[in-house]
Design an enzyme around this catalytic site. Sequence first.
Site, PDB file in Angstrom:
ATOM      1  N   LYS A   1     -59.257  20.565 -15.749  1.00  0.00           N
ATOM      2  CA  LYS A   1     -59.744  21.544 -16.486  1.00  0.00           C
ATOM      3  C   LYS A   1     -59.656  21.146 -17.931  1.00  0.00           C
ATOM      4  CE  LYS A   1     -59.013  26.649 -17.550  1.00  0.00           C
ATOM      5  NZ  LYS A   1     -57.996  27.827 -17.007  1.00  0.00           N
TER       6      LYS A   1
ATOM      7  N   SER B   1     -60.673  31.738 -15.743  1.00  0.00           N
ATOM      8  CA  SER B   1     -61.334  31.006 -16.645  1.00  0.00           C
ATOM      9  C   SER B   1     -61.715  29.656 -16.050  1.00  0.00           C
ATOM     10  CB  SER B   1     -60.723  30.560 -18.087  1.00  0.00           C
ATOM     11  OG  SER B   1     -59.278  30.172 -17.636  1.00  0.00           O
TER      12      SER B   1
ATOM     13  N   SER C   1     -56.310  32.725 -13.865  1.00  0.00           N
ATOM     14  CA  SER C   1     -57.391  31.715 -13.999  1.00  0.00           C
ATOM     15  C   SER C   1     -57.618  30.552 -12.987  1.00  0.00           C
ATOM     16  CB  SER C   1     -57.440  31.122 -15.301  1.00  0.00           C
ATOM     17  OG  SER C   1     -57.983  32.275 -16.293  1.00  0.00           O
TER      18      SER C   1
HETATM   19  N1  GLN Z   1     -58.893  36.330 -17.318  1.00  0.00           N
HETATM   20  C1  GLN Z   1     -57.836  36.775 -17.706  1.00  0.00           C
HETATM   21  C2  GLN Z   1     -58.012  36.550 -19.160  1.00  0.00           C
HETATM   22  O1  GLN Z   1     -58.940  36.845 -19.509  1.00  0.00           O
HETATM   23  C3  GLN Z   1     -56.798  35.516 -17.524  1.00  0.00           C
HETATM   24  C4  GLN Z   1     -57.031  34.296 -17.905  1.00  0.00           C
HETATM   25  C5  GLN Z   1     -56.290  33.095 -17.554  1.00  0.00           C
HETATM   26  O2  GLN Z   1     -55.600  33.010 -16.572  1.00  0.00           O
HETATM   27  N2  GLN Z   1     -56.413  31.768 -18.282  1.00  0.00           N
HETATM   28  O3  GLN Z   1     -56.930  36.595 -19.818  1.00  0.00           O
END
Ligand code: GLN
Length: 501
Positions: free
Chosen positions: A80, A155, A179
């Site tokens: 990532k 994400s 994410s």
């Molecule tokens: N979707 C969550 C957010 O927008 C988690 C994102 C993540 O785990 N990086 O913060």
Amino acid sequence: MSVDIRSSAAAMAAALRTGEVGSEELTRAHLARIDEVDGELNAFLHVSDDEAIATSRDVDARRARGEELHPLAGVPIAVKDVVVTRGMPTTAGSRILQGWVPPYDATLVEKLRAAGLPILGKTNMDEFAMGSSTETSAYGPTRNPWDTDRIPGGSGGGSAAAVAAFEAPLAIGTDTGGSIRQPGAVTGTVGVKPTYGSVSRYGLIAMASSLDQAGPVTRTVEDSALLHELIAGHDPRDSTSLTDPFASFTEAARSRDVRGLRIGVIEELEGEGFAPEVQARFTESLAALEKAGAEIVRVSCPHLEYALGAYYLIMPSEASSNLAKFDGMRFGLRVVPEDHPTAERVMAATRGQGFGAEVKRRILLGTYALSAGYYDAYYGSAQKVRTLVQDDFAAAFAKVDVLASPTAPTVAFRIGEKTDDPLAMYMNDIATIPANLAGIPGISVPSGLAEDSLPAAVQFLAPALADDRLYRVGGALEALLEESWGGPLLDRAPQLKGVSL
Ligand code: GLN
């Protein structure tokens, strides 16, 4: 080549050991697949062909000399883009880091390199890991290989899509509020968020330091266990890194024995708000585990109701502080206004143009929550809720070994469907966020096909440092369900209509 790119990483590793295939051949096969499908998917922001091939050749040569190698040596991996990689562009999905080439490796990348895993490239993500759909990336959305009109989760949608589309057998994700697990759920892959502090955060571009954790994204539970064992461990360069030992994850993943395991169904995380077929696959998964000898009990975690609200105060607060360093002076983009380019005006112009709308929204939220007059009312209250969530989990784990819920409330939604509604977007993480607030580990395992024949998933949670329990229950469920499906869930995917495998 007697091993194909649809195999598990464990099977690829075995074929490499017996010499049925070489790492160079395997790496080239994945690079060819990326070439074939990534124009459509946009799972990769950067492909590192030359470096991956150089690593694969080196591993092949070392193997030929009879050197003792890591079990995953020669198996390619995608990383990532929030994880820094020496000499390889790293943007965190943001325009503000466009063109930045880090001078160092994250600890987990050092481990991947030392073990001889060719790094195929860097995967797309929501900007600074803020989002649940990979649509906030400054470099365009990633598409879900099951249906390219849909989101791959976020994400870490790039890592999940790459693994689901057979562009990479293994990937690294990061999970601050879901994410790793939520993209896993909507792409039919396996994702693990390890115990907080068990995988070094050194070299992860921080979003919310008290919540961030890196972990594996794979197609099988055993593959996650293998990768997790490789990247975990104490790191003196990360002040929150744990020193505690772990039980073997791979042994747990292979045991497939859930007799006597007590599984608690979290009452607050099922039913209302969850799509009917997602809920149905969850209920069937539990029934299969019960038949295999697990004990299913219902538990209540009453404060989970407030977890989402607390997260959206703590996370933006920490992010507003972490993102202050992107000022146009040190990394990546610098926008110099024509008139009076003072340092302050350069910073304002750079941040104005370099950050996208979601990042700005969260910086504003966080700055507000931390401001003198509101600190106690917002940030302070959120921290208290965090303690209540931790207490709920502690009480539940006094009664059961693991907890279970659906991972995500729905299957993958359509690209654009929720972009104008941040609250609807935040709701995707209702089931995953509590684990981050409590620092406990979680796994997402495919549970079958739900609405529109798209993947759904089950999430299991365990107490801190008991990640092995996730592999035990996850491995068992995967085996039970694959037996009933007659093979892996991904075998039932169209995997990009019109693109041959
Ligand atoms: N979707 C969550 C957010 O927008 C988690 C994102 C993540 O785990 N990086 O913060």
